[in-house]
Design an enzyme around this catalytic site. Sequence first.
Site, mmCIF file in Angstrom:
data_model
loop_
_atom_site.group_PDB
_atom_site.id
_atom_site.type_symbol
_atom_site.label_atom_id
_atom_site.label_comp_id
_atom_site.label_asym_id
_atom_site.label_seq_id
_atom_site.Cartn_x
_atom_site.Cartn_y
_atom_site.Cartn_z
ATOM 1 N N ARG A 92 -5.939 6.966 -8.871
ATOM 2 C CA ARG A 92 -5.023 5.891 -8.297
ATOM 3 C C ARG A 92 -5.518 4.547 -8.774
ATOM 4 N NH1 ARG A 92 -6.927 3.282 -3.480
ATOM 5 N NH2 ARG A 92 -4.833 2.797 -2.962
ATOM 6 N N HIS A 112 -12.817 3.061 6.183
ATOM 7 C CA HIS A 112 -11.357 2.326 5.893
ATOM 8 C C HIS A 112 -10.879 1.472 7.117
ATOM 9 C CE1 HIS A 112 -10.424 5.165 2.384
ATOM 10 N NE2 HIS A 112 -10.346 4.079 1.972
ATOM 11 N N ASN A 165 -6.420 0.518 -7.504
ATOM 12 C CA ASN A 165 -6.277 -0.470 -6.447
ATOM 13 C C ASN A 165 -6.688 -1.803 -7.087
ATOM 14 O OD1 ASN A 165 -6.402 -1.387 -3.785
ATOM 15 N ND2 ASN A 165 -8.772 -1.430 -3.790
ATOM 16 N N GLU A 194 -9.210 -1.441 -9.952
ATOM 17 C CA GLU A 194 -10.125 -0.469 -10.130
ATOM 18 C C GLU A 194 -9.300 0.880 -10.171
ATOM 19 O OE1 GLU A 194 -12.824 -1.990 -6.205
ATOM 20 O OE2 GLU A 194 -11.322 -0.592 -5.981
ATOM 21 N N TYR A 244 -6.962 -10.313 3.423
ATOM 22 C CA TYR A 244 -7.998 -9.205 3.219
ATOM 23 C C TYR A 244 -8.559 -9.061 1.751
ATOM 24 C CZ TYR A 244 -9.905 -4.494 2.735
ATOM 25 O OH TYR A 244 -10.617 -3.368 2.393
ATOM 26 N N LYS A 245 -7.747 -9.290 0.950
ATOM 27 C CA LYS A 245 -8.393 -9.211 -0.508
ATOM 28 C C LYS A 245 -9.004 -10.646 -0.828
ATOM 29 C CE LYS A 245 -4.741 -6.175 -2.072
ATOM 30 N NZ LYS A 245 -5.184 -5.019 -2.951
ATOM 31 N N TYR A 269 0.663 -1.193 -0.030
ATOM 32 C CA TYR A 269 0.092 0.052 -0.111
ATOM 33 C C TYR A 269 0.824 1.323 -0.054
ATOM 34 C CZ TYR A 269 -4.019 -2.997 1.438
ATOM 35 O OH TYR A 269 -5.023 -3.814 1.560
HETATM 36 C C1 HEM Z 1 -12.897 9.364 -0.835
HETATM 37 C C2 HEM Z 1 -12.759 8.356 -1.638
HETATM 38 C C3 HEM Z 1 -12.447 6.975 -1.052
HETATM 39 C C4 HEM Z 1 -13.709 5.998 -0.932
HETATM 40 C C5 HEM Z 1 -15.130 6.341 -0.956
HETATM 41 C C6 HEM Z 1 -12.853 4.864 -0.506
HETATM 42 C C7 HEM Z 1 -13.779 3.538 -0.352
HETATM 43 C C8 HEM Z 1 -12.915 2.240 0.253
HETATM 44 C C9 HEM Z 1 -13.942 1.389 0.606
HETATM 45 C C10 HEM Z 1 -15.303 1.201 0.957
HETATM 46 C C11 HEM Z 1 -12.913 0.165 1.037
HETATM 47 C C12 HEM Z 1 -13.263 -1.122 1.263
HETATM 48 C C13 HEM Z 1 -13.063 -0.977 2.956
HETATM 49 C C14 HEM Z 1 -13.704 -2.544 3.435
HETATM 50 O O1 HEM Z 1 -12.893 -3.396 3.397
HETATM 51 O O2 HEM Z 1 -14.966 -2.432 3.946
HETATM 52 C C15 HEM Z 1 -11.556 0.863 0.899
HETATM 53 C C16 HEM Z 1 -10.230 0.098 0.531
HETATM 54 C C17 HEM Z 1 -9.257 0.716 0.624
HETATM 55 N N1 HEM Z 1 -8.970 2.151 0.512
HETATM 56 FE FE1 HEM Z 1 -10.091 3.438 -0.009
HETATM 57 N N2 HEM Z 1 -11.445 4.838 -0.561
HETATM 58 C C18 HEM Z 1 -11.264 6.183 -0.817
HETATM 59 C C19 HEM Z 1 -9.987 6.700 -1.006
HETATM 60 C C20 HEM Z 1 -8.987 6.213 -0.729
HETATM 61 C C21 HEM Z 1 -7.441 6.620 -1.051
HETATM 62 C C22 HEM Z 1 -7.231 8.266 -1.481
HETATM 63 C C23 HEM Z 1 -6.647 5.959 -0.748
HETATM 64 C C24 HEM Z 1 -5.115 5.964 -0.847
HETATM 65 C C25 HEM Z 1 -4.074 5.352 -0.518
HETATM 66 C C26 HEM Z 1 -7.299 4.538 -0.274
HETATM 67 C C27 HEM Z 1 -6.900 3.546 0.075
HETATM 68 C C28 HEM Z 1 -7.508 2.127 0.187
HETATM 69 C C29 HEM Z 1 -6.817 0.965 0.602
HETATM 70 C C30 HEM Z 1 -5.300 0.742 0.372
HETATM 71 C C31 HEM Z 1 -7.912 -0.124 0.638
HETATM 72 C C32 HEM Z 1 -7.797 -1.690 0.964
HETATM 73 C C33 HEM Z 1 -7.770 -2.063 -0.441
HETATM 74 C C34 HEM Z 1 -7.512 -3.575 -0.682
HETATM 75 O O3 HEM Z 1 -6.470 -3.918 -0.178
HETATM 76 O O4 HEM Z 1 -8.118 -4.244 -1.552
HETATM 77 N N3 HEM Z 1 -8.773 4.879 -0.549
HETATM 78 N N4 HEM Z 1 -11.688 2.228 0.289
#
Ligand code: HEM
Lengths: 355, 320
Positions: A223, A193, A225, A265, A316-317, A37
């Site tokens: 970005r 988060h 993901n 994504e 987690y994934k 990350y």
């Molecule tokens: C405002 C915009 C954003 C929204 C609405 C959003 C929403 C989410 C949601 C709903 C999850 C899943 C959490 C769960 O497990 O329930 C997630 C995961 C995550 N988000 Fe965001 N996020 C946003 C911005 C960001 C940004 C800017 C970062 C920058 C580093 C970030 C980093 C992550 C990471 C690292 C994960 C885990 C993803 C994975 O490993 O698959 N998010 N986010």
Amino acid sequence: MTIQFNDESFRDDYTFHNSDWAIKRFPFPFHEDSYMYSVNMEQHKGGPEGSVYEMRFDVDEHYVSEMKDRALVLDQDPLRCQSLPHMTLAGWDLLELIMVSKSEDYPDLFELHRNGNQWRWINKPMGIDHSFTFMDETTLPYGPMEYITRQAQGDFVVLDQRDEMLWMDAGMVTTQADWSLDFDIGMNFFEWHAPVPKAHEMGIFKRALKFLLNIQQGAPARRLNWTMTVNPLLDTSPENYHQWGIQKTTLTPENIGHKQHLRVELQTFFRLPRSNALVFPIRCYLCSFQDLMTAPKWGRRLHRVIRDLPDELATYKGFIDNRPMMLDYLSQFDDGLPTSAGVWPDLETEPPLAK
Amino acid sequence: MSGAEKIQVKVTEITPLNELVTRFRFERIDGGHLPTFSGGAHTVVEMQDGGITRLNPYSLMSSPFDQSSYTISVRRDDQGRGGSLFMHQQVKLGDEMTISYPVNLFSLDLRARKHLFLAGGIGITPFLAQIKQLELLHGHWELHYACRNEGLASYADQLTDRHPNETHLYYDDQDQVIDLKNLLRGQPLGTHVYVCGPKGMIDWVRNTASADGWPEDCVHYEEFLAPQPGKPFEVRLAKSDKVIHVGENESLLEAIEREGVDAPYLCRGGACGQCETVVLDHDGNFVHRDHWLTDEEKAAGKKIMPCVSRFEGKALVLDR
Ligand code: HEM
Ligand code: FES
């Protein structure tokens, strides 16, 4: 370029497929042979011609079928689309942003004619020709956010910005990687988060929030993901886990090449003008392992990334159980040769598989 | 590049309102539409003032939905470093200027059932745009506007004409004071309070509301901070390996930019946090003037906001 839209499904018989064009432009998310990350954000100001980064809202061969899938999901579960009452203005902002962007970026597919508040929107791929009054909800069949996101690929989360914080106060979420709008609605950036491992300790969310709060009109960001999905399912929601979760156990060494998909994504961030809200489109791209392996560089790299990924992230994934089988498959495509830097497939310059 | 996106405009109207305040209208040079914005947003206006590039933020006061032009009102500050003097004395009709895309650090809370606006002097400008926005959206609002005297009450006539029931005026020279305590007590549930004006007024409103049990997130404020002149000082920029001199009439941020070092910024008024800079070493006293750093951070001396804050002492080393 005119796009040939596929007639395909993301459920039941899974006729989803990528053309050669779609494979070449797939947003492969790994710029080096390992992954962790990070605050991986950059400006969203176009990109190489034909790439998914070029336009503000990418439209590809899956457009029409994805919109049909969204309509099916909404039929069964209307709570996938929600907007708190104070978010209607942001909905109009989003409708304008998408209509203006698509009509400018794809003039052969979309047209927008504006005469004051009297607007006419033509969406040729979906056969829509609709005249309405901007800012008058009674002239649309749905609220403005729902109306336009039923015609735009990817999920959309609309965040209200208050008190140095972002709040998930509206969204259209039908193609998500195992999280729920109905659960997260009204939550703030840190709350939704909370389930993510490691990133909090690394200070990633604090820095990311600060960046997002400062995103300005006219200067969007993006970005990537990624995660893994067995079968080309768009709707991997917690609400339907009972339907798709068990499909992870159907993977075999024989079918993994076409069943296992890398799910990427493309996340973008736009400041909305009238509401000062932020919209977060999450566009999902799927590509089967066997299609990815057509780029030797991607084959080598994917093997190394999945092999070295920390267990917490693989858990987690949701693919820790299938990781050994994935590695058996992927290792066939890793000959140990070095890979060039960056995400592009570099088909002309990277050596073929020496194995 | 730092700051928000830029727009090329020309000055199409200059209207003196009273002895201190002048209004400027901007239209795009290419004749196109300006972006819509949200009430409370500001634009940063670039001024080429002799050898110095000044970038001053001003609230947009025109209707947020009017894309044909933007208007701002500038109060002349004779003690200031010259940005407002430049606008008043140098800018002519037809001049071409560069302004930034709108940036909003003072937006309406759209959940509010009612918006209670408290303005002091030139602090009226963001409310003019917010009022226009709420009128279009059929929002519920009320304005209490305090000025030194009738002559300096910019836009008071127009407000009382158009919104006689919502507008309440107070003149210092007639000893009229907002009855804040009772005003706050009389508000319906779901009211949000917004204050824009001099620092004393903002503190008064925030403290009174807080003492009366108002939640912090229902009280919004924007203070007009312009960099203040101060004693010259020297700074070492460690990353760029430069020693620079900050003159009396320029800000630390302006001096850094003059030396060709790209430094982040957005509001240039001590509010957004973008310009936050790490202090590597210092021997002397900070003159912190921003709203961004907490009191503890200011006391710790490890960070500075170069858009408005200064330094007095022997040595300052920044991580820039
Ligand atoms: C405002 C915009 C954003 C929204 C609405 C959003 C929403 C989410 C949601 C709903 C999850 C899943 C959490 C769960 O497990 O329930 C997630 C995961 C995550 N988000 Fe965001 N996020 C946003 C911005 C960001 C940004 C800017 C970062 C920058 C580093 C970030 C980093 C992550 C990471 C690292 C994960 C885990 C993803 C994975 O490993 O698959 N998010 N986010
Ligand atoms: S530029 Fe906004 S706080 Fe300095």
